[in-house]
Each structure stands twice: as structure tokens, then as C-alpha cells.
Design a protein around this motif. Structure first.
Motif, PDB file in Angstrom:
ATOM      1  N   GLN A  19       0.855  -1.184   0.000  1.00 39.52           N
ATOM      2  CA  GLN A  19       0.000   0.000   0.000  1.00 39.52           C
ATOM      3  C   GLN A  19       0.890   1.232   0.000  1.00 39.52           C
ATOM      4  N   PHE A  20       0.480   2.243  -0.771  1.00 39.17           N
ATOM      5  CA  PHE A  20       1.281   3.456  -0.861  1.00 39.17           C
ATOM      6  C   PHE A  20       0.413   4.661  -1.157  1.00 39.17           C
ATOM      7  N   ARG A  21       0.980   5.833  -0.937  1.00 41.56           N
ATOM      8  CA  ARG A  21       0.348   7.116  -1.260  1.00 41.56           C
ATOM      9  C   ARG A  21       1.243   7.810  -2.272  1.00 41.56           C
ATOM     10  N   LEU A  22       0.648   8.617  -3.101  1.00 43.15           N
ATOM     11  CA  LEU A  22       1.430   9.337  -4.086  1.00 43.15           C
ATOM     12  C   LEU A  22       0.769  10.641  -4.461  1.00 43.15           C
ATOM     13  N   ARG A  23       1.582  11.520  -4.996  1.00 49.30           N
ATOM     14  CA  ARG A  23       1.108  12.784  -5.553  1.00 49.30           C
ATOM     15  C   ARG A  23       1.530  12.778  -7.012  1.00 49.30           C
ATOM     16  N   LEU A  24       0.560  12.952  -7.916  1.00 47.57           N
ATOM     17  CA  LEU A  24       0.850  12.942  -9.352  1.00 47.57           C
ATOM     18  C   LEU A  24       1.514  14.239  -9.784  1.00 47.57           C
ATOM     19  N   SER A  25       2.453  14.128 -10.713  1.00 42.30           N
ATOM     20  CA  SER A  25       3.172  15.297 -11.230  1.00 42.30           C
ATOM     21  C   SER A  25       2.253  16.224 -12.005  1.00 42.30           C
ATOM     22  N   ASP A  26       1.459  15.646 -12.896  1.00 42.24           N
ATOM     23  CA  ASP A  26       0.581  16.439 -13.772  1.00 42.24           C
ATOM     24  C   ASP A  26      -0.829  15.887 -13.783  1.00 42.24           C
ATOM     25  N   GLY A  27      -1.264  15.369 -12.673  1.00 42.00           N
ATOM     26  CA  GLY A  27      -2.588  14.774 -12.626  1.00 42.00           C
ATOM     27  C   GLY A  27      -2.690  13.623 -13.611  1.00 42.00           C
ATOM     28  N   VAL A  28      -3.873  13.410 -14.134  1.00 46.45           N
ATOM     29  CA  VAL A  28      -4.069  12.301 -15.065  1.00 46.45           C
ATOM     30  C   VAL A  28      -3.701  12.670 -16.498  1.00 46.45           C
ATOM     31  N   THR A  29      -3.311  13.926 -16.733  1.00 46.24           N
ATOM     32  CA  THR A  29      -2.911  14.314 -18.092  1.00 46.24           C
ATOM     33  C   THR A  29      -1.641  13.594 -18.532  1.00 46.24           C
ATOM     34  N   SER A  30      -0.915  13.010 -17.587  1.00 45.88           N
ATOM     35  CA  SER A  30       0.310  12.279 -17.918  1.00 45.88           C
ATOM     36  C   SER A  30       0.036  10.824 -18.304  1.00 45.88           C
ATOM     37  N   ALA A  31      -1.234  10.404 -18.342  1.00 47.23           N
ATOM     38  CA  ALA A  31      -1.573   9.009 -18.634  1.00 47.23           C
ATOM     39  C   ALA A  31      -0.994   8.581 -19.981  1.00 47.23           C
ATOM     40  N   ARG A  32      -0.364   7.385 -19.963  1.00 47.10           N
ATOM     41  CA  ARG A  32       0.235   6.867 -21.190  1.00 47.10           C
ATOM     42  C   ARG A  32       0.486   5.377 -21.075  1.00 47.10           C
ATOM     43  N   ARG A  33       0.773   4.790 -22.212  1.00 42.93           N
ATOM     44  CA  ARG A  33       1.255   3.414 -22.296  1.00 42.93           C
ATOM     45  C   ARG A  33       2.554   3.442 -23.072  1.00 42.93           C
ATOM     46  N   CYS A  34       3.178   2.300 -23.192  1.00 36.66           N
ATOM     47  CA  CYS A  34       4.442   2.180 -23.919  1.00 36.66           C
ATOM     48  C   CYS A  34       4.355   0.921 -24.772  1.00 36.66           C
ATOM     49  N   ASP A  35       5.076   0.911 -25.891  1.00 37.33           N
ATOM     50  CA  ASP A  35       5.030  -0.263 -26.759  1.00 37.33           C
ATOM     51  C   ASP A  35       6.286  -1.128 -26.689  1.00 37.33           C
ATOM     52  N   CYS A  36       7.131  -0.940 -25.643  1.00 36.89           N
ATOM     53  CA  CYS A  36       8.306  -1.817 -25.500  1.00 36.89           C
ATOM     54  C   CYS A  36       7.823  -3.239 -25.179  1.00 36.89           C
ATOM     55  N   SER A  37       8.732  -4.206 -25.233  1.00 34.62           N
ATOM     56  CA  SER A  37       8.344  -5.606 -25.048  1.00 34.62           C
ATOM     57  C   SER A  37       7.673  -5.869 -23.697  1.00 34.62           C
ATOM     58  N   LEU A  38       8.169  -5.290 -22.624  1.00 37.43           N
ATOM     59  CA  LEU A  38       7.570  -5.512 -21.305  1.00 37.43           C
ATOM     60  C   LEU A  38       6.210  -4.827 -21.195  1.00 37.43           C
ATOM     61  N   CYS A  39       6.126  -3.586 -21.594  1.00 36.89           N
ATOM     62  CA  CYS A  39       4.865  -2.845 -21.476  1.00 36.89           C
ATOM     63  C   CYS A  39       3.768  -3.433 -22.364  1.00 36.89           C
TER      64      CYS A  39
END
Length: 141
Positions: A19-39
């Protein structure tokens, strides 16, 4: 509630061991995915938090670290349920990508469109080529 506690989001793995708490850098506007092999295989939508803006409340020691290829990015998973919680980015080691599905009240299906970053031809390897590989779209039926 202190000013520091305002804006903190609650997050956890699937089984709740981590369990953890966090503060987002730019809210949800930073939402993304990646196409590398792991992601591609894990399929998570991530949002950004600066290193130092994640506070573990319970069982940080229950995280397992996975690294591959250049060994720069640090990917963390719960040892109990196997859920990917976050990773320290290769493109910006001062930042974490946090699995949206771990954040209370959020889902990857909350986003109609998510940018897909070019991890196959990572900018660190390709001389700073295109950072965006495409867009993933979700629409409800």
C-alpha cells in the motif's frame, strides 16, 4: 489534514499487501502506455509521480524488482499477487510511472484515449526519434 497530505492519492496492489500514497506530477494528463516488449505484455496505463512523491504505507519489502535490456528502468511488482505497481523510468529516472489500476478510484478504462510512447525505438537509443508511437482508444458500447 495537513497541506502536505492534500492531493495525496491512495494506492495498492491487488491483494493489498503493498500500500502506498502518491502525488501525481501532472494529474491524469500524464496518462500513457508504452510499446516496448515488457509494457506490451503487461498492458498497464501509467501516470507520473516524481521520485520522492511516493510514500509506502505498508510492505514496501513485498515488492520485487525486475530489470532488463539496459538495466536503467526499475519495474516493481507485488511478490504475493504479481501486480505491477510502478516503475522508475528510463526516459526520466527522476520520475515514476504508476499503474493507474492500483490507484483508488481510477481505472485504465477511465481514459477515452491514451498516448502510446515509442519504447521499441526508445529515444535514448534512436537519437531522440518520435516519442509517440500512437494512440490507444477505448469506447464503451
Amino acid at each position: 489534514m495537513t497541506d502536505e497530505a492534500r492531493g495525496m492519492l491512495e494506492a495498492a496492489c491487488h491483494c493489498g499487501a503493498v500500500q502506498f500514497r502518491l502525488r501525481l506530477s501532472d494529474g491524469v494528463t500524464s496518462a500513457r502506455r508504452c510499446d516496448c516488449s515488457l509494457c506490451r505484455m503487461r498492458g498497464a496505463v501509467v501516470v507520473s509521480a516524481q521520485v520522492g512523491r511516493i510514500e509506502f504505507v505498508r510492505s514496501e519489502e513485498n515488492l520485487s524488482l525486475y530489470q532488463f535490456n539496459t538495466w536503467v528502468a526499475r519495474h516493481y511488482f507485488c511478490k504475493t499477487c504479481g501486480i505491477y505497481t510502478h516503475h522508475q523510468r528510463r526516459s526520466n529516472p527522476g520520475q515514476f510511472g504508476v499503474n493507474v489500476a492500483c490507484i483508488a478510484g481510477m481505472s485504465p478504462f477511465d481514459f477515452a484515449e491514451v498516448l502510446v510512447m515509442n519504447g521499441v525505438a526508445h529515444p535514448s537509443d534512436s537519437g531522440g526519434g518520435d516519442r509517440v508511437a500512437g494512440v490507444l482508444r477505448f469506447s464503451k458500447i
